[in-house]
Structure formats: C-alpha cells, structure tokens
Scaffold this motif. Structure first.
Motif, PDB file in Angstrom:
ATOM      1  N   PRO A   7     -72.012-146.107 -10.977  1.00  0.00           N
ATOM      2  CA  PRO A   7     -70.820-145.254 -10.876  1.00  0.00           C
ATOM      3  C   PRO A   7     -70.281-145.209  -9.452  1.00  0.00           C
ATOM      4  CG  PRO A   7     -72.616-144.107 -12.000  1.00  0.00           C
ATOM      5  CD  PRO A   7     -73.189-145.360 -11.420  1.00  0.00           C
ATOM      6  N   TYR A   8     -68.983-145.083  -9.330  1.00  0.00           N
ATOM      7  CA  TYR A   8     -68.359-144.986  -8.009  1.00  0.00           C
ATOM      8  C   TYR A   8     -68.881-143.766  -7.254  1.00  0.00           C
ATOM      9  CZ  TYR A   8     -65.040-144.781  -4.226  1.00  0.00           C
ATOM     10  OH  TYR A   8     -64.494-144.729  -2.963  1.00  0.00           O
ATOM     11  N   THR A   9     -69.199-142.693  -7.944  1.00  0.00           N
ATOM     12  CA  THR A   9     -69.711-141.497  -7.276  1.00  0.00           C
ATOM     13  C   THR A   9     -71.022-141.789  -6.538  1.00  0.00           C
ATOM     14  OG1 THR A   9     -70.776-140.793  -9.329  1.00  0.00           O
ATOM     15  CG2 THR A   9     -68.614-139.840  -8.835  1.00  0.00           C
ATOM     16  N   THR A  10     -71.798-142.714  -7.056  1.00  0.00           N
ATOM     17  CA  THR A  10     -73.035-143.120  -6.385  1.00  0.00           C
ATOM     18  C   THR A  10     -72.705-143.782  -5.054  1.00  0.00           C
ATOM     19  OG1 THR A  10     -74.190-143.399  -8.494  1.00  0.00           O
ATOM     20  CG2 THR A  10     -75.117-144.549  -6.596  1.00  0.00           C
ATOM     21  N   TYR A  11     -71.666-144.592  -5.045  1.00  0.00           N
ATOM     22  CA  TYR A  11     -71.222-145.256  -3.824  1.00  0.00           C
ATOM     23  C   TYR A  11     -70.806-144.228  -2.775  1.00  0.00           C
ATOM     24  CZ  TYR A  11     -68.628-148.550  -0.841  1.00  0.00           C
ATOM     25  OH  TYR A  11     -68.159-149.287   0.212  1.00  0.00           O
ATOM     26  N   THR A  12     -70.065-143.224  -3.190  1.00  0.00           N
ATOM     27  CA  THR A  12     -69.615-142.210  -2.221  1.00  0.00           C
ATOM     28  C   THR A  12     -70.799-141.413  -1.665  1.00  0.00           C
ATOM     29  OG1 THR A  12     -69.105-140.595  -3.960  1.00  0.00           O
ATOM     30  CG2 THR A  12     -67.302-142.010  -3.208  1.00  0.00           C
ATOM     31  N   LYS A  13     -71.788-141.155  -2.495  1.00  0.00           N
ATOM     32  CA  LYS A  13     -72.993-140.473  -2.011  1.00  0.00           C
ATOM     33  C   LYS A  13     -73.737-141.358  -1.017  1.00  0.00           C
ATOM     34  CE  LYS A  13     -73.654-137.839  -6.256  1.00  0.00           C
ATOM     35  NZ  LYS A  13     -74.472-137.736  -7.484  1.00  0.00           N
TER      36      LYS A  13
ATOM     37  N   THR B 108     -61.475-154.168  -3.768  1.00  0.00           N
ATOM     38  CA  THR B 108     -62.300-154.042  -4.976  1.00  0.00           C
ATOM     39  C   THR B 108     -62.916-152.650  -5.047  1.00  0.00           C
ATOM     40  OG1 THR B 108     -62.774-156.407  -4.969  1.00  0.00           O
ATOM     41  CG2 THR B 108     -64.274-155.007  -6.227  1.00  0.00           C
ATOM     42  N   VAL B 109     -63.416-152.162  -3.920  1.00  0.00           N
ATOM     43  CA  VAL B 109     -63.986-150.809  -3.882  1.00  0.00           C
ATOM     44  C   VAL B 109     -62.932-149.793  -4.309  1.00  0.00           C
ATOM     45  CG1 VAL B 109     -64.945-149.016  -2.374  1.00  0.00           C
ATOM     46  CG2 VAL B 109     -65.736-151.378  -2.154  1.00  0.00           C
ATOM     47  N   ASN B 110     -61.713-149.962  -3.833  1.00  0.00           N
ATOM     48  CA  ASN B 110     -60.630-149.049  -4.214  1.00  0.00           C
ATOM     49  C   ASN B 110     -60.331-149.132  -5.710  1.00  0.00           C
ATOM     50  OD1 ASN B 110     -60.354-148.081  -1.592  1.00  0.00           O
ATOM     51  ND2 ASN B 110     -58.836-149.631  -1.055  1.00  0.00           N
ATOM     52  N   ARG B 111     -60.377-150.325  -6.273  1.00  0.00           N
ATOM     53  CA  ARG B 111     -60.185-150.463  -7.729  1.00  0.00           C
ATOM     54  C   ARG B 111     -61.320-149.790  -8.489  1.00  0.00           C
ATOM     55  NH1 ARG B 111     -58.958-155.837  -6.587  1.00  0.00           N
ATOM     56  NH2 ARG B 111     -60.870-156.536  -7.573  1.00  0.00           N
ATOM     57  N   ARG B 112     -62.534-149.905  -7.969  1.00  0.00           N
ATOM     58  CA  ARG B 112     -63.695-149.276  -8.626  1.00  0.00           C
ATOM     59  C   ARG B 112     -63.598-147.755  -8.555  1.00  0.00           C
ATOM     60  NH1 ARG B 112     -63.382-153.806 -10.417  1.00  0.00           N
ATOM     61  NH2 ARG B 112     -64.917-155.410  -9.943  1.00  0.00           N
ATOM     62  N   ALA B 113     -62.950-147.241  -7.519  1.00  0.00           N
ATOM     63  CA  ALA B 113     -62.746-145.789  -7.422  1.00  0.00           C
ATOM     64  C   ALA B 113     -61.898-145.317  -8.594  1.00  0.00           C
ATOM     65  CB  ALA B 113     -62.081-145.433  -6.093  1.00  0.00           C
TER      66      ALA B 113
ATOM     67  N   GLY C  37     -64.035-146.237 -11.968  1.00  0.00           N
ATOM     68  CA  GLY C  37     -65.226-145.402 -12.080  1.00  0.00           C
ATOM     69  C   GLY C  37     -66.551-146.129 -11.982  1.00  0.00           C
ATOM     70  N   ARG C  38     -66.544-147.468 -12.127  1.00  0.00           N
ATOM     71  CA  ARG C  38     -67.809-148.214 -12.101  1.00  0.00           C
ATOM     72  C   ARG C  38     -67.648-149.552 -11.407  1.00  0.00           C
ATOM     73  NH1 ARG C  38     -72.004-146.215 -14.632  1.00  0.00           N
ATOM     74  NH2 ARG C  38     -71.678-144.664 -16.222  1.00  0.00           N
ATOM     75  N   PHE C  39     -68.752-150.001 -10.814  1.00  0.00           N
ATOM     76  CA  PHE C  39     -68.804-151.325 -10.205  1.00  0.00           C
ATOM     77  C   PHE C  39     -69.252-152.343 -11.240  1.00  0.00           C
ATOM     78  CE2 PHE C  39     -68.894-148.567  -6.576  1.00  0.00           C
ATOM     79  CZ  PHE C  39     -68.191-149.271  -5.610  1.00  0.00           C
ATOM     80  N   SER C  40     -68.986-153.614 -10.983  1.00  0.00           N
ATOM     81  CA  SER C  40     -69.453-154.684 -11.869  1.00  0.00           C
ATOM     82  C   SER C  40     -70.972-154.816 -11.735  1.00  0.00           C
ATOM     83  CB  SER C  40     -68.801-156.016 -11.488  1.00  0.00           C
ATOM     84  OG  SER C  40     -69.338-156.492 -10.259  1.00  0.00           O
ATOM     85  N   THR C  41     -71.574-155.593 -12.608  1.00  0.00           N
ATOM     86  CA  THR C  41     -73.019-155.825 -12.557  1.00  0.00           C
ATOM     87  C   THR C  41     -73.420-156.443 -11.220  1.00  0.00           C
ATOM     88  OG1 THR C  41     -73.126-156.085 -14.949  1.00  0.00           O
ATOM     89  CG2 THR C  41     -74.947-157.014 -13.685  1.00  0.00           C
ATOM     90  N   HIS C  42     -72.686-157.466 -10.788  1.00  0.00           N
ATOM     91  CA  HIS C  42     -72.998-158.126  -9.513  1.00  0.00           C
ATOM     92  C   HIS C  42     -72.852-157.154  -8.342  1.00  0.00           C
ATOM     93  CE1 HIS C  42     -73.255-161.174  -6.423  1.00  0.00           C
ATOM     94  NE2 HIS C  42     -72.109-160.728  -5.927  1.00  0.00           N
ATOM     95  N   GLU C  43     -71.793-156.392  -8.319  1.00  0.00           N
ATOM     96  CA  GLU C  43     -71.575-155.409  -7.254  1.00  0.00           C
ATOM     97  C   GLU C  43     -72.648-154.315  -7.286  1.00  0.00           C
ATOM     98  OE1 GLU C  43     -66.789-156.137  -7.685  1.00  0.00           O
ATOM     99  OE2 GLU C  43     -67.711-154.341  -8.567  1.00  0.00           O
TER     100      GLU C  43
ATOM    101  N   TYR D  19     -83.100-140.618  -5.292  1.00  0.00           N
ATOM    102  CA  TYR D  19     -82.862-139.325  -5.933  1.00  0.00           C
ATOM    103  C   TYR D  19     -81.538-138.733  -5.477  1.00  0.00           C
ATOM    104  CZ  TYR D  19     -83.455-134.491  -7.359  1.00  0.00           C
ATOM    105  OH  TYR D  19     -83.260-133.261  -7.931  1.00  0.00           O
ATOM    106  N   GLN D  20     -81.289-138.788  -4.162  1.00  0.00           N
ATOM    107  CA  GLN D  20     -80.102-138.142  -3.617  1.00  0.00           C
ATOM    108  C   GLN D  20     -78.801-138.807  -4.044  1.00  0.00           C
ATOM    109  OE1 GLN D  20     -80.973-137.736   0.576  1.00  0.00           O
ATOM    110  NE2 GLN D  20     -81.916-135.756   0.201  1.00  0.00           N
ATOM    111  N   ILE D  21     -78.845-140.093  -4.387  1.00  0.00           N
ATOM    112  CA  ILE D  21     -77.612-140.734  -4.860  1.00  0.00           C
ATOM    113  C   ILE D  21     -77.547-140.797  -6.379  1.00  0.00           C
ATOM    114  CG2 ILE D  21     -77.280-142.057  -2.737  1.00  0.00           C
ATOM    115  CD1 ILE D  21     -78.255-144.533  -4.334  1.00  0.00           C
ATOM    116  N   GLY D  22     -78.595-140.311  -7.034  1.00  0.00           N
ATOM    117  CA  GLY D  22     -78.572-140.211  -8.488  1.00  0.00           C
ATOM    118  C   GLY D  22     -78.973-141.464  -9.239  1.00  0.00           C
TER     119      GLY D  22
END
Length: 150
Positions: free
Chosen positions: A41-47, A69-74, A77-83, A21-24
């Motif tokens: 979404p990258y915002t989920t990663y930051t949470k 890769t994380v920086n590119r996703r930032a 805005g989104r990670f790949s399916t595998h990530e 819930y807290q990461i959406g």
C-alpha cells in the motif's frame, strides 16, 4: 580459508520496535509474500519515508522507482509487485542497519548516508537500486555485526 558470507539476515519477530511493525508489514512468511504480490500500500511507503528520514523523492531515487510512478501509486493506492519487492528489500536493509546500531534509528540513518570504505566509498543509501548492490550492503552489515573489519 574463505570468509563466511552473512547475507541471510532475518529480521527479528515483529514487535513494536521493528521497522516492519511500524510501517505495517509482516517481516516474513506467507503474509509478506501475499502483500508483495498484491502490492504494498502507498500508506506503507509514506510511513517508510517518515521513519527513514528520506523524503518521497529521495526514497524513490534509492529504490529506482521514478517519482512520477510514486505519484501514480499515491492515486491508485498500491505499488506493483516489482516495486513492492524493492520496498521490502529497502525495509530489510534499513531494519538491519537499525539492528546494527541497537535500535538507534538516527545512528542507522547517518550510517546509511555516510560513505563506507568497504562499499567502494559509496553510502549504503546509494547502493539500493540493484540487487547486487543491496546484497553488498547486507553483507557489510553482517560483517560489522560479527566484528569483521570492512
């Protein structure tokens, strides 16, 4: 007698107290499958960074997602399916650890950082980059929940 395997952990229904819930993210079902397919979404990663107490670099190492890769996703805005799948697996483990410690996130974080004899002396956070190791951590949490000495 063969000991039971407890790797079928299912997170509790979404509530304000769950990591999900807290990461959406939904904790299961079609909505979760769709998010993984479309990319978390990258915002989920930051949470997740904030909740887990890991920094961006450490979490990327644990998930075996290169920091570049994380920086590119930032930016995208989104990670790949595998990530996204790797991220969801981490959430599953972290949620299980929080549940093991009855909602005490700090105790769960400390446990995840501590070497565990039943995991060959490795810390659970060191065992999240492969599915086999991740399953071992989930199994360990299940054994601890059921009082089976690790």
């Amino acid at each position: 007698m063969t000991s039971p395997v407890f790797k079928t952990y299912e997170p509790p229904q979404t509530s304000e107290k769950t990591v999900w819930y807290q990461i959406g993210l939904p904790s299961r079902g079609q909505a979760l499958y769709q998010i993984v397919q479309e990319g978390v979404p990258y915002t989920t990663y930051t949470k997740l960074v904030e909740l887990s107490g890991a920094d961006v670099k450490k979490l990327s190492e644990m998930l075996a997602i290169p920091l570049t890769t994380v920086n590119r996703r930032a930016k995208s805005g989104r990670f790949s399916t595998h990530e996204s799948d790797r991220i969801v697996q981490f959430v599953e483990v972290y949620e299980a650890a929080v549940r093991l410690f009855e909602g005490d996130r700090e105790a769960a974080r400390q446990w995840m950082k501590s070497p565990i004899k039943g995991l060959g002396g490795k810390a659970p956070m060191e065992m999240l980059s492969t599915g086999v190791e991740l399953d071992a951590v989930i199994d360990m949490i299940g054994r601890l929940e059921h009082g089976i000495v690790a």
